[in-house]
Design an enzyme around this catalytic site. Structure first.
Site, PDB file in Angstrom:
ATOM      1  N   SER A  49      41.226  50.566  37.273  1.00  0.00           N
ATOM      2  CA  SER A  49      42.281  50.107  36.368  1.00  0.00           C
ATOM      3  C   SER A  49      43.232  49.194  37.129  1.00  0.00           C
ATOM      4  O   SER A  49      43.175  49.096  38.366  1.00  0.00           O
ATOM      5  CB  SER A  49      43.044  51.293  35.768  1.00  0.00           C
ATOM      6  OG  SER A  49      43.755  51.995  36.781  1.00  0.00           O
ATOM      7  N   GLU A  50      44.094  48.523  36.372  1.00  0.00           N
ATOM      8  CA  GLU A  50      45.187  47.708  36.915  1.00  0.00           C
ATOM      9  C   GLU A  50      44.709  46.585  37.842  1.00  0.00           C
ATOM     10  O   GLU A  50      45.339  46.283  38.854  1.00  0.00           O
ATOM     11  CB  GLU A  50      46.214  48.600  37.634  1.00  0.00           C
ATOM     12  CG  GLU A  50      46.902  49.571  36.703  1.00  0.00           C
ATOM     13  CD  GLU A  50      48.000  50.378  37.383  1.00  0.00           C
ATOM     14  OE1 GLU A  50      47.934  50.559  38.618  1.00  0.00           O
ATOM     15  OE2 GLU A  50      48.923  50.807  36.681  1.00  0.00           O
ATOM     16  N   VAL A  51      43.575  45.988  37.509  1.00  0.00           N
ATOM     17  CA  VAL A  51      43.149  44.808  38.261  1.00  0.00           C
ATOM     18  C   VAL A  51      44.083  43.654  37.927  1.00  0.00           C
ATOM     19  O   VAL A  51      44.331  43.347  36.765  1.00  0.00           O
ATOM     20  CB  VAL A  51      41.692  44.441  37.921  1.00  0.00           C
ATOM     21  CG1 VAL A  51      41.318  43.092  38.526  1.00  0.00           C
ATOM     22  CG2 VAL A  51      40.751  45.522  38.411  1.00  0.00           C
TER      23      VAL A  51
END
Length: 633
Positions: free
Chosen positions: A403-405
């Protein structure tokens, strides 16, 4: 003399403490009070002591521990059983050294060994009840303190035998493990109490021993252990995945701290410890052939986990009914520990490492993301996965993070932009999402290869990658479970279940145990989350329309999150406990009632955690524990 009534039908018969059982004529602190069972509530009253012709006065009220055991069937149990619960309102007194494990039937040799180990842990739980008990102290365990009178001889002769029957030979905890048990307690004769456990598998047997330990208390007046004399319980969890996540990267957590976490989970029947092992902050793993990862990624030589540390923790957790789920967060949240590639002629394994201003390149400092355009990144990942597979064998679950790329990080890195161009893609968000999906597919294949064809469940956090229409191309519902952590969890969960994904819920507004502490970059929830909120959060909310359908089975359970921004050995117990216990009952029993009716049992369980060496946070004044129901809001 024993009565024949059951606690669900009648009230506690007062017990008279005679001269022979009084061990002191002095007025001890707190000695003015006793407890009487009134309408299934332990009510504190002043002792009405009556002077006898000779000796000290006698009392007619029970101790709080005795009242908790006998006043209502579930008063001492956490989590509450999901099936039959019938307990007698009378207790039998015995000594710790008189408790023995009888025959262990079924299950095979490995399971029998696990049962014997679990029984040793059960005895340790009982020992925590005995004042001043230690392996070197045998007086209270063996009865040296008892008088040579009728009561003393009865206690000395009392035997408690525990027999265990296990149906399954399987010794690993999977999503198909039932964890069910039946527990019966009966008087065999005037000197023997027999406990019989019938379990679906080792884990059910272990849970039964935990329940049995909660039916035992120390009676300070009688100076002996006591247990309900007769009873029957059938029990099994509602949800298969009952987890806690701890973060060992932002601040290092010692193996001892993690052991205490497992102890708390065992006492609460939580079964999954998710280890967020690495992040952009640190890489605290000392692995063979990967010395540079720890050399550049650890905070210090003392802040490292060796393979034997992790194998020990896995063994420690297994016998306590807890599985470990390792996480190597990728491709985002990977920085320190990965920055040595160029020195070894391997190129940039990670990009944007420690880059400023951080808000442009990551969700919190320090920045860092793996380089999906560098084949050496995948070579290193394969080596890393192989090491983890050998440690967490058999590897049934693996958390990829996912997540949160930060697309700006990749979009401003020259060799990644060039790679996109060479593969016929541009710099638009759609193409960057496609690159992310490519990375995830390759990572999953690498882990599948080193796992030698054994099936495992990959876990990822819900993200924009899963939200896209093409998500199932990169993340097959047959291979992945999705952990839902963000806002709009009910709608997201319903959509995922309809797509066929297995789901693990981690409500940010209810199960983020790090929320409400300043200095956290991560938590969107600003207010502290009390145990009442944790307890009241139902997993079925928003998905009730799926109950009874095939999709309802895809709801694996839930997991509370403790991100490590402000957590280390000094405060992890207080951050996790007793709030983690509220999660435990929610996921085991999924009660239809609210926190209010559970509060007396919850406070009692918190005291149990303390006795077992877990520094659980204080919830109320001690007066509230002794005056049940009077500290209402």
């Amino acid at each position: 003399m024993m009565t024949s009534c059951w606690v669900v039908l009648c009230m506690l018969v007062p017990f008279t403490l005679t001269t022979a059982h009084q061990h002191s004529h002095e007025r001890l602190g707190g000695g003015a009070w006793g407890w009487r069972c009134v309408n299934q509530t332990c009510v504190r009253e002043e002792q009405q002591q009556q002077q006898q012709d000779e000796g000290p006065p006698h009392t007619t009220l029970s101790s709080l521990s005795t009242c908790k055991l006998t006043c209502r069937p579930d008063a001492s149990l956490w989590p509450t059983p999901t099936g039959l619960l019938r307990l007698h309102n009378e207790t039998v007194y015995f000594l710790l050294d008189s408790v023995t494990l009888g025959e262990v039937r079924g299950g095979g040799g490995e399971v029998k060994g696990l049962v014997r180990d679990a029984f040793s842990i059960f005895l340790s739980s009982l020992a925590s009840l005995v004042p001043g008990s230690s392996p070197a102290s045998t007086s209270l365990r063996a009865g040296d303190h008892l008088r040579e009178d009728i009561f003393g001889r009865q206690v000395m002769s009392e035997k408690v035998t525990v027999s265990v029957s296990v149906s399954s030979k399987v010794s690993t905890l999977s999503l198909y493990t039932r964890e069910a048990y039946t527990l019966t307690i009966r008087r065999h004769n005037t000197t023997t109490t027999e406990v019989a456990i019938l379990a679906s598998d080792f884990y059910g047997a272990r849970h039964a021993l935990e329940t049995l330990s909660q039916l035992v208390e120390w009676d300070q007046q009688m100076r002996a252990l006591q247990m309900v004399s007769r009873g029957a319980i059938t029990d099994a969890p509602v949800f298969r995945y009952r987890g806690l996540m701890v973060d060992t990267a932002r601040n290092f957590l010692s193996v001892k701290a993690l052991e205490r976490t497992v102890d708390g989970m065992a006492a609460t029947k939580l079964n999954t410890l998710h280890l967020h092992l690495t992040d952009s902050h640190a890489f605290p793993l000392q692995l063979p052939g990967l010395a540079n990862m720890a050399y550049y990624g650890a905070y210090s030589p003392r802040n490292l986990y060796t393979p034997e540390d992790l194998r020990h923790l896995q063994r420690y957790a297994r016998v306590r009914g807890v599985r470990l789920v390792p996480e190597i967060d990728a491709p985002a949240h990977a920085g320190n520990g990965w920055q040595w590639g160029e020195r070894e002629d391997m190129g940039n394994l990670a990009v944007c490492v420690n880059k400023e201003p951080w808000r442009e390149f990551c969700s919190e400092p320090p920045c860092g993301q793996l380089n999906p355009a560098n084949n050496h990144t995948y070579t290193l990942l394969s080596h890393l996965y192989a090491e983890l597979r050998s440690i967490f064998h058999p590897l049934q679950f693996f958390h990829f993070g996912g997540s949160e790329v930060n697309m700006n990080c990749w979009n401003t890195t020259d060799n990644i932009v060039e790679y996109l161009k060479q593969t016929g893609r541009g710099r638009e968000n759609e193409h960057l999402q496609n690159l992310w999906g490519e990375f995830q597919s390759r990572a999953k294949d690498l882990l599948a290869d080193v796992n030698r064809g054994r099936p495992f469940l990959g876990i990822v956090r819900y993200s924009t990658l899963i939200a896209t229409e093409s998500s199932q191309r990169n993340l097959s519902p047959e291979e992945y479970a999705v952990q839902v952590t963000g806002p709009n969890s009910e709608k997201v969960t319903s959509d995922l279940l309809q797509k066929g994904y297995q789901v693990i819920l981690s409500h940010n507004d209810a199960w983020d145990l790090g929320a409400g502490f300043s200095g956290s970059f991560r938590s969107e929830v600003k207010n502290y989350i009390g145990w009442q909120t944790v307890y009241n959060q139902s997993l079925s909310s928003g998905t009730s329309n799926l109950v009874g359908s095939g999709q309802s089975d895809l709801m694996l359970g839930g997991e509370a999150l403790l991100w490590g921004h402000r957590v280390d050995d000094a405060n992890i117990d207080a951050k996790l406990w007793p709030r983690g216990a509220a999660l435990g009952e929610r996921l085991w029993s999924n009660p239809s009632t609210s926190w209010f009716s559970a509060e007396p049992r919850f406070i009692h369980h918190r005291q149990r955690l303390l006795r077992r060496g877990i520094m659980a946070d204080r919830i109320q004044p001690q007066w509230c524990h002794q005056n049940e129901g009077l500290c209402y809001l």
